[in-house]
Scaffold this motif. Sequence first.
Motif, PDB file in Angstrom:
ATOM      1  N   ARG A  31     -11.049  10.647   9.899  1.00 54.63           N
ATOM      2  CA  ARG A  31     -10.083  11.645  10.348  1.00 54.63           C
ATOM      3  C   ARG A  31     -10.745  12.985  10.702  1.00 54.63           C
ATOM      4  O   ARG A  31     -10.241  14.054  10.357  1.00 54.63           O
ATOM      5  N   TRP A  63       1.587  -0.860   2.464  1.00 54.16           N
ATOM      6  CA  TRP A  63       0.885  -0.653   1.193  1.00 54.16           C
ATOM      7  C   TRP A  63       1.454  -1.656   0.192  1.00 54.16           C
ATOM      8  O   TRP A  63       2.657  -1.921   0.217  1.00 54.16           O
ATOM      9  N   GLN A  89      -6.523   7.831  -1.839  1.00 53.21           N
ATOM     10  CA  GLN A  89      -5.395   6.890  -1.885  1.00 53.21           C
ATOM     11  C   GLN A  89      -5.922   5.528  -2.336  1.00 53.21           C
ATOM     12  O   GLN A  89      -6.306   4.706  -1.512  1.00 53.21           O
ATOM     13  N   TYR A 144      -1.794   3.825  -5.875  1.00 53.81           N
ATOM     14  CA  TYR A 144      -1.062   4.643  -4.895  1.00 53.81           C
ATOM     15  C   TYR A 144       0.228   3.926  -4.477  1.00 53.81           C
ATOM     16  O   TYR A 144       0.224   2.717  -4.252  1.00 53.81           O
TER      17      TYR A 144
HETATM   18  O1  LIG Z   1      -1.120   6.929   7.973  1.00 62.04           O
HETATM   19  C1  LIG Z   1      -0.843   5.978   7.247  1.00 62.04           C
HETATM   20  O2  LIG Z   1      -0.724   4.829   7.689  1.00 62.04           O
HETATM   21  C2  LIG Z   1      -0.630   6.163   5.809  1.00 62.04           C
HETATM   22  O3  LIG Z   1      -0.481   5.208   5.125  1.00 62.04           O
HETATM   23  C3  LIG Z   1      -0.593   7.518   5.184  1.00 62.04           C
HETATM   24  O4  LIG Z   1      -0.698   7.401   3.765  1.00 62.04           O
HETATM   25  C4  LIG Z   1      -1.640   8.436   5.618  1.00 62.04           C
HETATM   26  O5  LIG Z   1      -2.871   7.897   5.214  1.00 62.04           O
HETATM   27  C5  LIG Z   1      -1.442   9.799   5.055  1.00 62.04           C
HETATM   28  O6  LIG Z   1      -2.409  10.437   4.892  1.00 62.04           O
HETATM   29  C6  LIG Z   1      -0.098  10.322   4.736  1.00 62.04           C
HETATM   30  O7  LIG Z   1      -0.202  11.623   4.235  1.00 62.04           O
END
Ligand SMILES: O=C(O)C(=O)[C@@H](O)[C@H](O)C(=O)CO
Length: 276
Positions: A190, A107, A268, A273
């Motif tokens: 998801r 990120w 996000q 974020y």
């Molecule tokens: O899974 C990932 O790679 C993430 O960056 C996480 O933020 C994921 O999306 C997540 O939901 C964590 O709670």
Amino acid sequence: MENFQLNDGLVLPAIGFGTYKLNGSLGVNAITSALYNGYRYLDCAFNYENEGAVGQAIKNSGISRGKIIVASKLPGRHHRYQEAIQTIQESLFRMNLDYLDLYLIHWPDPIQDQYVEAWQALIDAQKFGLVRSIGVSNFLPTHLERLEKETGILPSINQVELHPYFNQEEQRKYDQRHGILTQDWSPLARGRAVTDEKVITNLAAKYNKKPQQIILRWEIQLKTMPIPKSSTNEHQKSNLELFDFQLTDSEVEEINQLTRSNGRNKNQDPAVYEEF
Ligand SMILES: O=C(O)C(=O)[C@@H](O)[C@H](O)C(=O)CO
Ligand SMILES: NC(=O)C1=CN([C@@H]2O[C@H](COP(=O)(O)OP(=O)(O)OC[C@H]3O[C@@H](n4cnc5c(N)ncnc54)[C@H](OP(=O)(O)O)[C@@H]3O)[C@@H](O)[C@H]2O)C=CC1
């Protein structure tokens, strides 16, 4: 299966395998099964705490290392140059591998604002031979512009949230204009209700396919690379059966129309974020 060629020459398959939440011995079994089922690209992250499981699955599969593309990601808490290099070395240690094919900044964490320093570390890690190709995840045009301006080097891949509720039209166009492959995280949203949308179920009936196959095929026709995760043998196989049919341009457009401004799974937004 079709391929992608990245801006640095690395060749990737049209679809990869996501490993978030595939941990421990159950994770090893699921990832080994994915390799047996034909996946040759594994996406993981330092933060998933499953790099060991990924390395073990590669070993168990008996498939030669050179035939599998392995990608991991740098967490926000290690964006400082020296820590970034050490984290890549730690990823390799956990996986018991000599090199990674891809390493991404997970990120941008723009409030912390150390992602350019992290990028410099990835550039050097590639020179040192630790990784073959370097990319980013969740980067907006403004973050990519800064990488280009301050280092002169653009990533090979930008992995972003992409599914019918959030089709990333602008980001996809930006990436394409700059020779960056857009890769799709949570390509099936998801497991959210998107598979029950009428446009998806109608197309599934028309092509005698599963709703998930319609969605993954749409992503491939957007010239992006989905990386669906599945813990089951049946879903893993079915998610690869995408190359015996083709959506029409207007069907691709109908699925595009499911996108909404609040379509992200967990809101996000990479502009604000922060994930460490
Ligand atoms: O899974 C990932 O790679 C993430 O960056 C996480 O933020 C994921 O999306 C997540 O939901 C964590 O709670
Ligand atoms: N860079 C980033 O910030 C992020 C990266 N990622 C990466 O993207 C990957 C994929 O995204 P993820 O969030 O896991 O979600 P996905 O969109 O891949 O959805 C996974 C869910 O869909 C189900 N599923 C998969 N295939 C089928 C099928 N054919 N029929 C019915 N259900 C199905 C799975 O269940 P089951 O296991 O039972 O099959 C699971 O519940 C992650 O694993 C990770 O590698 C994810 C989030 C953020």
